[in-house]
Design a protein around this motif. Structure first.
Motif, mmCIF file in Angstrom:
data_model
loop_
_atom_site.group_PDB
_atom_site.id
_atom_site.type_symbol
_atom_site.label_atom_id
_atom_site.label_comp_id
_atom_site.label_asym_id
_atom_site.label_seq_id
_atom_site.Cartn_x
_atom_site.Cartn_y
_atom_site.Cartn_z
ATOM 1 N N ALA A 1 0.837 -1.203 0.000
ATOM 2 C CA ALA A 1 0.000 0.000 0.000
ATOM 3 C C ALA A 1 0.869 1.249 0.000
ATOM 4 C CB ALA A 1 -0.915 0.008 1.213
ATOM 5 N N GLU A 2 0.439 2.257 -0.758
ATOM 6 C CA GLU A 2 1.053 3.574 -0.650
ATOM 7 C C GLU A 2 0.394 4.272 0.522
ATOM 8 O OE1 GLU A 2 1.247 7.892 -2.931
ATOM 9 O OE2 GLU A 2 0.460 6.141 -4.015
ATOM 10 N N VAL A 3 1.152 4.580 1.556
ATOM 11 C CA VAL A 3 0.599 5.174 2.770
ATOM 12 C C VAL A 3 0.935 6.656 2.817
ATOM 13 C CG1 VAL A 3 0.551 5.106 5.288
ATOM 14 C CG2 VAL A 3 0.832 2.986 3.994
ATOM 15 N N ARG A 4 -0.082 7.473 3.014
ATOM 16 C CA ARG A 4 0.113 8.914 3.173
ATOM 17 C C ARG A 4 -0.398 9.323 4.541
ATOM 18 N NH1 ARG A 4 -2.063 11.414 -2.593
ATOM 19 N NH2 ARG A 4 -0.681 10.181 -3.961
ATOM 20 N N GLU A 5 0.496 9.908 5.339
ATOM 21 C CA GLU A 5 0.088 10.468 6.616
ATOM 22 C C GLU A 5 -0.201 11.947 6.405
ATOM 23 O OE1 GLU A 5 2.120 8.634 10.220
ATOM 24 O OE2 GLU A 5 3.652 8.406 8.647
ATOM 25 N N MET A 6 -1.358 12.401 6.850
ATOM 26 C CA MET A 6 -1.832 13.737 6.504
ATOM 27 C C MET A 6 -2.802 14.232 7.564
ATOM 28 S SD MET A 6 -4.457 12.514 3.488
ATOM 29 C CE MET A 6 -5.461 13.995 3.456
ATOM 30 N N PRO A 7 -3.054 15.560 7.610
ATOM 31 C CA PRO A 7 -4.120 16.061 8.490
ATOM 32 C C PRO A 7 -5.466 15.513 8.020
ATOM 33 C CG PRO A 7 -2.716 17.850 7.714
ATOM 34 C CD PRO A 7 -2.368 16.652 6.890
ATOM 35 N N MET A 8 -6.262 15.033 8.950
ATOM 36 C CA MET A 8 -7.605 14.522 8.621
ATOM 37 C C MET A 8 -8.550 15.109 9.659
ATOM 38 S SD MET A 8 -6.594 10.582 7.581
ATOM 39 C CE MET A 8 -8.162 10.161 6.793
ATOM 40 N N THR A 9 -9.008 16.351 9.379
ATOM 41 C CA THR A 9 -9.740 17.141 10.369
ATOM 42 C C THR A 9 -11.228 16.854 10.283
ATOM 43 O OG1 THR A 9 -8.045 18.836 10.095
ATOM 44 C CG2 THR A 9 -9.999 19.442 11.345
ATOM 45 N N SER A 10 -11.634 15.789 10.929
ATOM 46 C CA SER A 10 -13.056 15.484 11.032
ATOM 47 C C SER A 10 -13.723 16.486 11.972
ATOM 48 C CB SER A 10 -13.251 14.058 11.551
ATOM 49 O OG SER A 10 -12.511 13.859 12.748
ATOM 50 N N GLY A 11 -15.045 16.440 12.011
ATOM 51 C CA GLY A 11 -15.811 17.279 12.943
ATOM 52 C C GLY A 11 -17.009 16.485 13.424
ATOM 53 N N LEU A 12 -16.717 15.292 13.937
ATOM 54 C CA LEU A 12 -17.762 14.333 14.293
ATOM 55 C C LEU A 12 -18.609 14.813 15.468
ATOM 56 C CD1 LEU A 12 -15.388 11.345 13.835
ATOM 57 C CD2 LEU A 12 -17.703 11.329 12.871
ATOM 58 N N GLN A 13 -19.906 14.499 15.376
ATOM 59 C CA GLN A 13 -20.820 14.661 16.506
ATOM 60 C C GLN A 13 -21.601 13.358 16.588
ATOM 61 O OE1 GLN A 13 -20.357 17.693 17.756
ATOM 62 N NE2 GLN A 13 -19.558 18.723 15.952
ATOM 63 N N ALA A 14 -21.843 12.872 17.800
ATOM 64 C CA ALA A 14 -22.593 11.618 17.943
ATOM 65 C C ALA A 14 -23.345 11.603 19.258
ATOM 66 C CB ALA A 14 -21.657 10.418 17.855
ATOM 67 N N LEU A 15 -24.536 11.022 19.232
ATOM 68 C CA LEU A 15 -25.338 10.753 20.417
ATOM 69 C C LEU A 15 -25.684 9.272 20.407
ATOM 70 C CD1 LEU A 15 -27.827 13.777 20.227
ATOM 71 C CD2 LEU A 15 -25.743 13.624 21.612
ATOM 72 N N MET A 16 -25.568 8.616 21.571
ATOM 73 C CA MET A 16 -25.802 7.177 21.658
ATOM 74 C C MET A 16 -26.624 6.862 22.903
ATOM 75 S SD MET A 16 -22.903 4.185 21.654
ATOM 76 C CE MET A 16 -23.341 2.450 21.557
ATOM 77 N N ARG A 17 -27.633 6.027 22.743
ATOM 78 C CA ARG A 17 -28.505 5.676 23.867
ATOM 79 C C ARG A 17 -27.729 4.896 24.929
ATOM 80 N NH1 ARG A 17 -33.931 5.528 24.433
ATOM 81 N NH2 ARG A 17 -34.276 5.797 22.190
ATOM 82 N N ARG A 18 -27.922 5.277 26.173
ATOM 83 C CA ARG A 18 -27.312 4.547 27.283
ATOM 84 C C ARG A 18 -28.173 3.339 27.618
ATOM 85 N NH1 ARG A 18 -27.324 8.211 32.172
ATOM 86 N NH2 ARG A 18 -25.949 6.628 33.074
ATOM 87 N N PRO A 19 -27.560 2.204 27.980
ATOM 88 C CA PRO A 19 -28.357 1.016 28.333
ATOM 89 C C PRO A 19 -29.363 1.285 29.440
ATOM 90 C CG PRO A 19 -26.049 0.445 28.077
ATOM 91 C CD PRO A 19 -26.111 1.939 27.995
ATOM 92 N N GLY A 20 -29.014 2.133 30.423
ATOM 93 C CA GLY A 20 -29.928 2.410 31.522
ATOM 94 C C GLY A 20 -30.846 3.588 31.276
ATOM 95 N N GLY A 21 -30.820 4.154 30.074
ATOM 96 C CA GLY A 21 -31.637 5.321 29.754
ATOM 97 C C GLY A 21 -30.802 6.570 29.616
ATOM 98 N N GLY A 22 -31.290 7.512 28.853
ATOM 99 C CA GLY A 22 -30.551 8.732 28.596
ATOM 100 C C GLY A 22 -29.580 8.561 27.448
ATOM 101 N N TRP A 23 -28.667 9.527 27.315
ATOM 102 C CA TRP A 23 -27.816 9.589 26.120
ATOM 103 C C TRP A 23 -26.371 9.883 26.480
ATOM 104 C CZ3 TRP A 23 -30.113 8.115 21.720
ATOM 105 C CH2 TRP A 23 -31.522 8.095 21.731
ATOM 106 N N LEU A 24 -25.473 9.268 25.741
ATOM 107 C CA LEU A 24 -24.058 9.605 25.768
ATOM 108 C C LEU A 24 -23.761 10.449 24.546
ATOM 109 C CD1 LEU A 24 -22.501 6.123 26.634
ATOM 110 C CD2 LEU A 24 -22.817 8.055 28.189
#
Length: 612
Positions: free
Chosen positions: A575-598
């Protein structure tokens, strides 16, 4: 609510009490917006704590935008109400990524069904497939095409939000603009990230309206903390608040947009007032597919074409299911070379199909008559045989598109091309209704054209350069047309990947996620889904993982985040490997097993999560 914003809680207690009294009196909820105390700001890589909420949550790319959505939810607003408020504030405080002059995709869950809203920009009626060709027939350089009016598509974000609000809004449309109007009039502090982007941009200063707003007399951006006031945007927002999207698509604002596009001295465009007036947001059938993670059957829903996001995500996850990937754990908290090999091989296969087939479905037929043909289990099983799973198996380096079904395409694959931009919003309201929305003007600061209806008034809003998401080259060497070429009224292919995840057995919503990042949006989103649902990480820990991917070429790794041994192991596979800036801007919400959100927000940007 927790973290930096805990100190603002007292300011909101009065609002909460007012909302309770209003509810007891059966009066409709009302938003009384209060500018928060010093919101958190960030630049570079800044650790985020992760967030836990009990009833509702909003995750967005800027603290002021997140807070606007939070106050809307606190006032009894719906997820869509909050999204409108968040988007309008983002247009003001994060103008490099999205705004009134851009487009968006929105997935909405109302507890019964998923709806997909398409607010993607369209090509003007006078545009054709030669739009980005020079007189000698060669394609323009990227920024040669971007800067000016040529690249501007008909914006669709506001009209799309209006459509969604008509169906799912609880607060009046006009109230949802109050946060952005207040901030535009009173001003907001220049953030470190916005300052850095302004300092490094080569083109924005050439626009006189943008220069007067963003830069001081010395041509340098206003310093971090400088209070930016945008009375022109406040005036436009007031019009949209009272007249709806018609205020943007018709009348004096539309005339100002057209004058800006057609009047550019070096690179004019063809956008007309008729194009603006005729624009329609669309409701499309969401693209949903199955995936099993840690023995649990899941249902992932995303946007159908013209987005390529859900298709590519479904293909990558489906291809990995036919490899040992699920059996390979993280090594010292990071993806291993063996896992990255399998992932990037699957990515090459998915991106080969993306280049061949995906475009606006109103112009291009899907292979075998349905987009689901690209996700068919038998097709993915056959394609997965191309992935070498032995410990020393070489990389394929470049994948060819497959042939789902018997029908052969008469179109040519699109050459690799630069993609940029965007912002992502994830929201769950107190009723359990949720959305994932990705919004964009494409490149940072779009076409570098700032619109004002009154030149004497400071500020304005930026226009997109979304047409550069079309293929600059309309046909291959043999003259075969490319699916994603420019055509009048067509929507350019997108990588935006707003995603909702459900338990396949119960139908319960489990997650909302997405990211900015051009074509790499797909990989950023897969990383977060896989990290949370397969590697059992919290959303924040999954987002924190280093980024990686392939666009059907080199293996891309986020620079300075992987051990040298991992890089070398991938290179030994060819593989040709390139290391580079990868500026994501992720947002995520995930249900907690006991209720509510992470909740999680990307440490690479300024986003935060708020909720109760």
């Amino acid at each position: 609510m927790n973290g930096t914003f805990r100190r603002c809680r007292s300011a909101w207690l009065g609002l909460a009490a007012a909302c309770l009294l209003a509810a007891c009196a059966s009066a409709p909820p009302r938003l009384e917006y209060a500018v928060p105390n010093q919101p958190e700001a960030a630049t570079g890589l800044n650790a985020k704590p992760g967030w836990t909420t009990a009833r509702f949550a909003v995750a967005a790319a800027n603290p002021l935008a997140t807070d606007a959505g939070y106050q809307v939810l606190k006032a009894g607003g719906s997820a869509v109400d909050a999204a409108v408020a968040v988007q309008m504030v983002l247009a003001l405080v994060e103008p490099q990524s999205s705004g009134l002059g851009g487009g968006a995709f929105l997935l909405h869950w109302d507890g019964r069904r998923v709806q997909a809203y398409d607010g993607r920009e369209t090509a003007p009626a006078a545009a054709d497939e030669t739009l980005f060709l020079r007189p000698d027939g060669q394609p323009m350089a990227f920024h040669e095409a971007v800067v000016g009016g040529r690249s501007v598509g008909v914006p669709g974000a506001v009209r799309m939000l209006e459509l969604a609000h008509r169906q799912h809004g609880r607060l009046p449309w006009s109230e949802l603009f109050r946060p952005a109007i207040t901030l535009a009039e009173q001003g907001f502090p220049m953030s470190p990230r916005l300052h850095s982007l302004l300092a490094n941009d080569r083109f924005l200063r050439d626009d006189p309206v943008a220069r007067a707003y963003f830069y001081g007399p010395d041509g340098q951006p206003w310093p971090v903390g400088h209070r930016l006031q945008n009375p022109e945007m406040a005036a436009v927002l007031r019009l949209i608040a009272t007249q709806g999207s018609r205020a943007l698509h018709e009348g004096p604002v539309a005339a100002a947009i057209v004058a800006k596009v057609q009047g550019h001295a070096k690179n004019p465009g063809t956008l007309s007032t008729t194009d603006l007036a005729r624009y329609q947001a669309k409701e499309r059938e969401p693209l949903c597919h199955g995936w099993t993670a840690r023995g649990r059957s899941l249902r992932l829903c995303g946007m159908p074409p013209p987005s390529s996001g859900a298709l590519a995500i479904g293909q990558i996850l489906g291809l990995l299911a036919h490899t040992p990937a699920a059996e390979i754990p993280l090594e010292a908290g990071l993806p291993s070379a063996d896992w990255l090999h399998l992932y990037t091989e699957a990515a090459r296969l998915a991106f080969a199909d993306r280049a061949q087939y995906v475009a606006d479905p109103d112009f291009v037929a899907p292979p075998a008559g349905t987009w689901s043909s690209l996700l068919a289990p038998a097709y993915l099983a056959e394609r997965a045989k191309l992935i070498g799973v032995a410990p020393d198996a070489p990389s394929m380096k470049l994948a060819r598109p497959g042939h789902p079904g018997r029908l052969q395409t008469s179109l040519a694959p699109m050459p690799e091309q630069v993609e940029h931009g965007t912002s992502h919003i994830s929201i769950v309201d107190a009723e359990g209704h949720a959305l994932a929305m990705t919004t964009t003007i494409e490149d940072a600061f779009g076409s570098r054209q700032m619109v004002t209806t009154q030149p004497a008034r400071s500020g304005g809003f930026l226009l997109n350069n979304e047409l550069t998401d079309f293929s600059f080259t309309p046909r291959d060497a043999s003259g075969t047309p490319i699916a994603n070429r420019v055509q009048p009224g067509k929507r350019p292919r997108s990588s935006m990947s707003p995603t909702l995840v459900f338990d396949a057995a119960t139908g319960e919503l489990l997650m909302s996620a997405g990211s900015p990042g051009g074509a790499l949006i797909i990989h950023y989103t897969v990383k977060t889904l896989y990290g949370s649902l397969q590697w059992d990480l919290s959303p924040q820990k999954a987002i924190d993982l280093p980024n990686f991917g392939s666009l059907n070429g080199p293996t891309l790794l986020e620079e300075k985040r992987f051990p040298a041994a991992t890089v070398e192991a991938l290179r030994r596979r060819g593989a040709e490997v390139r290391e580079m800036p990868m500026t994501s801007g992720l947002q995520a919400l995930m249900r907690r097993p006991g209720g509510g959100w992470l909740g999680g927000a990307d440490p690479r940007r300024e986003g935060v999560v708020l909720g109760d």
